[in-house]
Design a protein around this motif. Structure first.
Motif, PDB file in Angstrom:
ATOM      1  N   SER A  15      31.921  34.660  30.908  1.00  0.00           N
ATOM      2  CA  SER A  15      32.500  33.399  30.637  1.00  0.00           C
ATOM      3  C   SER A  15      32.690  32.291  31.347  1.00  0.00           C
ATOM      4  O   SER A  15      31.971  30.871  32.087  1.00  0.00           O
ATOM      5  CB  SER A  15      33.965  33.570  29.998  1.00  0.00           C
TER       6      SER A  15
ATOM      7  N   ARG B 209      28.949  31.614  32.673  1.00  0.00           N
ATOM      8  CA  ARG B 209      29.043  30.221  31.788  1.00  0.00           C
ATOM      9  C   ARG B 209      29.257  28.849  32.067  1.00  0.00           C
ATOM     10  O   ARG B 209      28.381  27.325  32.530  1.00  0.00           O
ATOM     11  CB  ARG B 209      29.184  30.811  30.221  1.00  0.00           C
ATOM     12  N   THR B 210      30.315  28.783  32.504  1.00  0.00           N
ATOM     13  CA  THR B 210      31.981  27.950  33.351  1.00  0.00           C
ATOM     14  C   THR B 210      30.652  27.518  34.508  1.00  0.00           C
ATOM     15  O   THR B 210      30.837  26.025  34.833  1.00  0.00           O
ATOM     16  CB  THR B 210      32.937  28.461  33.650  1.00  0.00           C
TER      17      THR B 210
ATOM     18  N   THR C 181      33.747  40.828  29.185  1.00  0.00           N
ATOM     19  CA  THR C 181      33.343  39.844  29.371  1.00  0.00           C
ATOM     20  C   THR C 181      33.953  37.931  30.069  1.00  0.00           C
ATOM     21  O   THR C 181      33.676  36.837  29.958  1.00  0.00           O
ATOM     22  CB  THR C 181      34.678  39.747  27.604  1.00  0.00           C
TER      23      THR C 181
ATOM     24  N   ALA D 263      37.521  34.113  26.492  1.00  0.00           N
ATOM     25  CA  ALA D 263      36.363  34.192  27.483  1.00  0.00           C
ATOM     26  C   ALA D 263      35.206  34.081  26.253  1.00  0.00           C
ATOM     27  O   ALA D 263      33.703  34.351  25.826  1.00  0.00           O
ATOM     28  CB  ALA D 263      36.693  35.170  28.019  1.00  0.00           C
TER      29      ALA D 263
ATOM     30  N   ARG E 180      33.701  32.052  24.095  1.00  0.00           N
ATOM     31  CA  ARG E 180      33.235  30.998  24.768  1.00  0.00           C
ATOM     32  C   ARG E 180      31.155  31.624  25.319  1.00  0.00           C
ATOM     33  O   ARG E 180      31.007  30.893  25.932  1.00  0.00           O
ATOM     34  CB  ARG E 180      33.283  30.270  26.018  1.00  0.00           C
ATOM     35  N   ILE E 181      30.627  32.476  24.535  1.00  0.00           N
ATOM     36  CA  ILE E 181      30.046  33.476  24.808  1.00  0.00           C
ATOM     37  C   ILE E 181      29.314  34.272  24.077  1.00  0.00           C
ATOM     38  O   ILE E 181      29.727  34.542  22.597  1.00  0.00           O
ATOM     39  CB  ILE E 181      29.826  33.915  26.235  1.00  0.00           C
TER      40      ILE E 181
END
Length: 336
Positions: free
Chosen positions: A302, A305-306, A298, A222, A225-226
């Protein structure tokens, strides 16, 4: 204890009992020595740490080796007693030595034996964890392992006391647990041990038996990805009246009410996917998630964003650190 064993002539290698947090270390050591891994071996199903075998196998395309009794679905090569693993000119003979677990193996080389948790230096593996059997351990030790040449050096999967290298002959003579050679006395001794349970027992067995992911792996994935924002930056933006930053507290309601970042909205992590479209209708908003320790936030960022909230990020730290730093808090009004 993990072991990287290489053949200098062919640059072939075997990695035994790799641990998840040490992956970069193993790869760096192999690269520095110019070695290419041929096998990843787990001497048994570990209950006190997380195996790196599956992760390395997928990353490198190298098969994982375990005894055929292992239930792990990711094992590529299942071995049994008396078989041999070959990597270059290396020959590692497999001994099936159940007792600590039913899938325990030892690996015999010309000058040493990797004993897993069957035999430790001046101790033995415990038999009170799932798959343990003191009677089987007795047979593995006295009828198999200790019948090997006494000059073989002992390299176990754990060395809790930092004991220098021993030989099988030394173990036979000096290991306190091996002085009770009769089966009944040995079994009684093992059953009388009072040992603490490993800290991550359930999670380790779950992941090592199934090939599932650890919580740490999920958090690392996670986090990759951020992006994050420091507490100092958030405090300054709040003081400056930054309206572009939408702060979302993903803790439960009682924790939020007790004290949150000024201006933060409440949206519990457990309801995030179901309520986010209603609560945060603008997918282009810059959303900062926060929680008590910085872990759930966190995962939440993530997830956002997904779901298309491409500017979602997380607070670097958590509300505990925020409070300890003396940063401003806002509390829910009484009766609200």
């Amino acid at each position: 204890m993990s072991y990287l064993i290489g053949c200098a002539e062919t640059c072939s290698a075997v990695l035994v009992d790799p641990e998840l947090s040490q992956i970069d270390r193993y790869l760096a050591l192999a690269a520095r020595a110019g070695l290419r891994l041929h096998y990843l071996v787990d001497t048994h199903t570990h209950a006190d740490h997380f195996s790196a075998a599956r992760e390395l196998s997928e990353r490198l395309g190298v098969p994982t080796v375990m005894h055929r009794a292992s239930s792990a679905p990711y094992v590529g090569v299942r071995v049994d007693d008396g078989e041999t693993l070959i990597a270059g000119k290396l020959r590692l003979r497999v001994l099936h030595t159940p007792g600590h677990t039913d899938d325990s193996i030892c690996l015999v080389l010309p000058d040493r034996v990797l004993t897993g948790d069957t035999l430790l230096r001046l101790a033995t593996g415990r038999t009170d964890l799932p798959g343990g059997d003191p009677e089987a351990l007795h047979d593995s030790l006295f009828e198999k392992l200790l019948r090997l040449h006494g000059a073989l050096q002992v390299f176990p999967a754990h060395n809790y006391k930092g004991t220098p290298v021993t030989t099988l002959a030394q173990e036979r003579a000096e290991n306190p647990r091996l002085q009770r050679r009769e089966r009944a006395a040995f079994v009684e001794q093992m059953r009388a041990l009072s040992l603490e349970m490993p800290e991550h027992l359930t999670e380790a067995l779950r992941t090592n038996r199934t090939g599932g992911k650890t919580v740490a792996q999920l958090l690392d994935e996670a986090a990759s990805r951020i992006s994050f924002m420091s507490m100092e930056e958030v405090r300054e933006r709040i003081a400056a009246g930054d309206r572009d930053l939408v702060i979302v507290d993903v803790r439960e309601r009682d924790a939020y009410d007790a004290g949150h970042v000024p201006g933060a909205r409440h949206l519990a992590r457990g309801q995030l996917e179901l309520r986010v479209d209603k609560e945060l209708p603008d997918p282009t908003a810059r959303i900062l998630t926060c929680c008590e320790f910085g872990k759930i936030s966190t995962l939440a960022a993530s997830t956002l964003r997904t779901m298309g909230y491409t500017r979602a990020l997380a607070l670097d730290g958590g509300m505990r650190a925020w409070r300890e730093a003396g940063y401003p808090l806002e509390r829910a009004a009484a009766g609200a």
